[in-house]
Design a protein around this motif. Structure first.
Motif, short mmCIF file in Angstrom:
data_model
loop_
_atom_site.label_atom_id
_atom_site.label_comp_id
_atom_site.label_asym_id
_atom_site.label_seq_id
_atom_site.Cartn_x
_atom_site.Cartn_y
_atom_site.Cartn_z
N THR A 1 40.62 15.87 -32.35
CA THR A 1 42.07 16.04 -32.42
C THR A 1 42.71 14.74 -32.92
O THR A 1 42.05 13.70 -33.01
CB THR A 1 42.67 16.39 -31.04
N ILE A 2 44.01 14.82 -33.20
CA ILE A 2 44.74 13.64 -33.66
C ILE A 2 44.76 12.53 -32.61
O ILE A 2 45.02 11.37 -32.92
CB ILE A 2 46.18 14.04 -34.07
N GLY A 3 44.44 12.90 -31.37
CA GLY A 3 44.40 11.90 -30.31
C GLY A 3 43.39 10.80 -30.57
O GLY A 3 43.55 9.67 -30.08
N GLU A 4 42.34 11.09 -31.33
CA GLU A 4 41.36 10.06 -31.67
C GLU A 4 41.98 8.98 -32.57
O GLU A 4 41.59 7.82 -32.52
CB GLU A 4 40.14 10.68 -32.34
N ILE A 5 42.92 9.39 -33.40
CA ILE A 5 43.66 8.41 -34.21
C ILE A 5 44.58 7.59 -33.32
O ILE A 5 44.66 6.36 -33.43
CB ILE A 5 44.47 9.10 -35.32
N ASP A 6 45.26 8.27 -32.40
CA ASP A 6 46.22 7.60 -31.52
C ASP A 6 45.56 6.51 -30.70
O ASP A 6 46.09 5.40 -30.58
CB ASP A 6 46.88 8.62 -30.59
N ILE A 7 44.40 6.82 -30.13
CA ILE A 7 43.80 5.81 -29.25
C ILE A 7 43.22 4.65 -30.04
O ILE A 7 43.27 3.50 -29.60
CB ILE A 7 42.74 6.44 -28.31
N ALA A 8 42.71 4.93 -31.24
CA ALA A 8 42.21 3.83 -32.07
C ALA A 8 43.36 2.90 -32.45
O ALA A 8 43.23 1.67 -32.40
CB ALA A 8 41.53 4.38 -33.33
N ASN A 9 44.50 3.49 -32.81
CA ASN A 9 45.67 2.67 -33.14
C ASN A 9 46.13 1.85 -31.94
O ASN A 9 46.45 0.66 -32.07
CB ASN A 9 46.81 3.56 -33.62
N SER A 10 46.16 2.47 -30.77
CA SER A 10 46.62 1.77 -29.57
C SER A 10 45.67 0.65 -29.18
O SER A 10 46.10 -0.46 -28.83
CB SER A 10 46.77 2.76 -28.41
N LEU A 11 44.38 0.93 -29.23
CA LEU A 11 43.40 -0.11 -28.88
C LEU A 11 43.47 -1.27 -29.87
O LEU A 11 43.38 -2.44 -29.48
CB LEU A 11 41.99 0.50 -28.85
N TYR A 12 43.63 -0.95 -31.13
CA TYR A 12 43.75 -1.99 -32.15
C TYR A 12 44.97 -2.89 -31.84
O TYR A 12 44.87 -4.13 -31.93
CB TYR A 12 43.90 -1.35 -33.52
N LYS A 13 46.08 -2.28 -31.47
CA LYS A 13 47.29 -3.05 -31.16
C LYS A 13 47.09 -3.93 -29.93
O LYS A 13 47.60 -5.05 -29.87
CB LYS A 13 48.47 -2.11 -30.97
N ILE A 14 46.38 -3.40 -28.93
CA ILE A 14 46.12 -4.20 -27.72
C ILE A 14 45.35 -5.46 -28.09
O ILE A 14 45.73 -6.59 -27.71
CB ILE A 14 45.33 -3.37 -26.69
N ILE A 15 44.27 -5.28 -28.84
CA ILE A 15 43.43 -6.43 -29.19
C ILE A 15 44.15 -7.35 -30.16
O ILE A 15 44.04 -8.58 -30.08
CB ILE A 15 42.08 -5.93 -29.78
N GLU A 16 44.92 -6.76 -31.06
CA GLU A 16 45.66 -7.54 -32.05
C GLU A 16 46.66 -8.49 -31.38
O GLU A 16 47.01 -9.54 -31.93
CB GLU A 16 46.39 -6.59 -33.00
N SER A 17 47.11 -8.12 -30.18
CA SER A 17 48.10 -8.96 -29.48
C SER A 17 47.47 -10.21 -28.89
O SER A 17 48.20 -11.14 -28.51
CB SER A 17 48.76 -8.14 -28.37
N TYR A 18 46.14 -10.27 -28.78
CA TYR A 18 45.49 -11.45 -28.22
C TYR A 18 45.58 -12.59 -29.23
O TYR A 18 45.30 -12.42 -30.42
CB TYR A 18 44.02 -11.16 -27.91
N PRO A 19 45.96 -13.79 -28.78
CA PRO A 19 46.13 -14.93 -29.71
C PRO A 19 44.90 -15.20 -30.58
O PRO A 19 45.04 -15.56 -31.75
CB PRO A 19 46.41 -16.09 -28.75
N TYR A 20 43.71 -15.01 -30.02
CA TYR A 20 42.50 -15.28 -30.79
C TYR A 20 42.46 -14.48 -32.08
O TYR A 20 42.09 -14.98 -33.14
CB TYR A 20 41.27 -14.97 -29.93
N PHE A 21 42.86 -13.22 -31.98
CA PHE A 21 42.78 -12.34 -33.15
C PHE A 21 43.98 -12.53 -34.07
O PHE A 21 43.90 -12.20 -35.26
CB PHE A 21 42.62 -10.90 -32.70
N GLN A 22 45.06 -13.07 -33.55
CA GLN A 22 46.16 -13.46 -34.43
C GLN A 22 45.74 -14.65 -35.29
O GLN A 22 46.14 -14.76 -36.45
CB GLN A 22 47.40 -13.80 -33.60
N ASN A 23 44.90 -15.50 -34.72
CA ASN A 23 44.38 -16.65 -35.47
C ASN A 23 43.17 -16.29 -36.33
O ASN A 23 42.85 -17.01 -37.29
CB ASN A 23 43.99 -17.78 -34.50
#
Length: 567
Positions: free
Chosen positions: A24-46
């Motif tokens: 279902t489209i939910g698989e896209i939703d959770i991938a996007n959400s998980l990506y945003k969670i990790i993206e917020s960590y300073p290490y990955f911003q750098n």
């Protein structure tokens, strides 16, 4: 011991609240959400190139994996541990009227508290030590544990010797498109970043093996799964003249009786035994009602293996199919003789003979007889059949066999044996090389260290008993075993294809340390909070430290306190 309970539970809830039912489209939703969670960590911003979201390959559905890399700075090392977990779930229809609360743990538990529940479920709910909801056990709390460790080491890379890769994959509950697609990403990172994959820690759920079982299990390696399938042809006749034909449903029924629940088909290895095969589908191909018997029937079985190869299974099941066919014909002959006696009709021996053919042998016969004409016809047939999106890989394969059967010169009743779906390879972890030895030693050390902090036994076993994506990152089969899969799947390279050599190229030792609970794939799905949010990340971290040669003197709790003080 690390203080991880509150953070892992919070992350679990955050992931569970994203409905991510497979396909279902939910698989896209959770991938996007998980990506945003990790993206917020300073290490990955750098280090933005260390976080990727990649679309699955050769997939009819749009969905994504998320991969993240943390490179330690404590000392230069290419040793890398992969933390893997799937982010899709099974459906939520089983929750019935509570379907809208299935992904909201606290609302669900409140609603369940006023229902009449089975005794053990009520005991767990009332205790406050168990967490309910779709995906809390299978396996978003496992992903949350990995995410907790990833976040920590992204904040303190100076404590990490070597590297960590997080692989959060989609489509584990259906066809493993996620992990199979991720193999390319893992290979690319390995080559570009000069990584040496030394171990993979999966975090799929674990459960009691029997009523009253108090053990919490860690698994070394995993069971293999095959889907042996049988296309059964008969001889059509009017129901009023039933003995003039041979009903393929009658043969199918005897085949199911012979194979389902048969302990002779359990594979024992390293002191552990698979559950026996069981039928997952039995049907005929009559499109509508008629007074005639069916022309053909179709049966397929779940089949778990520990040490047998796909080729071994074909040989064993050909023997079983011959036994079933023999018994069916013998019993039919007895019934025919008795019918003739009671009806006063003249008896004559029935013409049917046992006939079982392995698919690749049928293919050779057809190519020898018809040559290029047959091959060209089937190429066109398959390309047209692919347009029918209602056919899954199993029904696609059956339709291919049905069409090929039309080319057979001898059309006397037969059973055709083949594979019709993904082979999830078995993995044996026996210490056969240095990487396996190191992982097993690290696991033993971790269990010994953590056991003192937990009241129930933490026990290791050799084979994870459920189908999981660990099967797609290592191979114990040789080339001949894999050839038996590809040569005996009618949909191979059209509807279905797996690059098993890509798996062999990664070929990393695997273990499973996952959340503990009950009733995965059930409306009462729940995890024990203490083990799942405290023991799992601690066990995992002990192994990481041991494998990467780290002596972690400071706990995550201490480090967190330091961060607050610095702030």
């Amino acid at each position: 011991m690390f203080s991880s309970r509150e953070e892992v539970l919070r992350l679990t809830n955050e992931l569970v609240e994203i409905e991510s039912v497979v396909n279902t489209i939910g698989e896209i939703d959770i991938a996007n959400s998980l990506y945003k969670i990790i993206e917020s960590y300073p290490y990955f911003q750098n280090n933005p190139s260390y976080l990727i979201k990649t679309k699955t390959e050769n997939d009819e559905i749009e969905r994504y994996n998320v991969l993240a890399l943390v490179k330690g700075t404590k000392e230069k090392s290419n040793k890398t541990v992969i933390l893997m977990g799937h982010i899709d779930t099974v459906g939520i229809e089983d929750y019935g009227k509570l379907k809208d609360k299935a992904c909201c743990p606290y609302e669900l538990m409140k609603a369940l508290s006023i229902e009449s529940l089975p005794n053990l479920v009520k005991e767990h709910l009332d205790s406050g030590q168990w967490h309910f909801g779709r995906g809390v056990l299978d396996m978003k709390s496992g992903v949350a544990s990995h995410l907790f460790l990833l976040k920590y080491y992204s904040e303190y890379p100076e404590e990490l010797s070597g590297n960590l890769v997080l692989l959060a994959e989609c489509d584990e509950e259906d066809s493993s498109h996620g992990v199979l697609s991720a193999l390319g990403d893992l290979k690319r990172w390995r080559d570009e970043q000069q990584l040496a994959y030394i171990a993979l820690i999966n975090s799929d759920f674990v459960a009691p093996r029997f009523e009253g079982d108090k053990n919490r299990y860690i698994y070394k390696g995993t069971v293999g799964k095959l889907l042996p399938s049988f296309f059964i042809t008969g001889s059509e006749t009017h129901a009023g003249s039933c003995f003039e034909g041979l009903d393929p449903n009658y043969i199918a029924a005897e085949l199911t009786r012979q194979i389902s629940y048969n302990p002779d088909l359990c594979d024992e290895s390293l002191g552990e035994t698979t559950v026996p095969p069981v039928s997952l589908k039995q049907t005929d191909f009559k499109p509508t009602y008629t007074i005639q018997t069916a022309l053909s029937a179709y049966v397929y079985f779940n089949f778990f293996i520990h040490s047998w190869s796909p080729k071994d299974v074909l040989i064993k099941l050909k023997d079983q199919a011959e036994l079933a066919f023999n018994h069916a014909l013998s019993n039919l002959e007895k019934r025919h003789r008795k019918y003739c006696e009671v009806s006063g009709q003249r008896y004559s021996e029935l013409p049917w003979k046992t006939r079982v053919i392995i698919y690749e042998d049928m293919q050779k016969l057809l190519v020898e007889k018809h040559g290029e004409a047959f091959l060209k016809h089937m190429e066109i047939f398959k390309s047209k059949l692919l347009l029918d999106k209602s056919l899954d890989t199993r029904m696609f394969a059956a339709r291919v066999v049905e069409e090929e059967w039309n080319w057979m010169i001898d059309k006397s009743p037969a059973i055709i044996l083949f594979y019709s779906s993904l082979y999830s390879p078995r993995i044996e972890m026996t210490g056969k090389n240095e990487r396996e030895q190191n992982l097993l030693e690290a696991l033993n050390h971790a269990v010994e260290t953590v056991q003192a902090h937990y009241p129930h036994p933490i026990v290791t076993r050799n084979y994870f008993p459920y189908v999981c994506d660990m099967s797609c990152v290592a191979l114990s089969d040789d080339a001949e075993g894999i050839r038996a899969v590809s040569e005996n799947n009618p949909g191979w390279s059209t509807k279905h294809y797996v690059n098993y050599e890509a798996i062999r190229e990664i070929n990393v030792p695997v273990i499973n340390i996952g959340p503990y609970g009950y009733d995965a794939h059930n409306r009462y799905e729940r995890m024990e909070i203490q083990y799942s949010t405290e023991m799992v990340p601690n066990l995992t971290n002990e192994i990481i430290c041991r494998l990467l040669g780290m002596n972690l003197r400071q706990t995550i709790e201490d480090a967190a306190d330091e961060t607050v003080a610095k702030g």
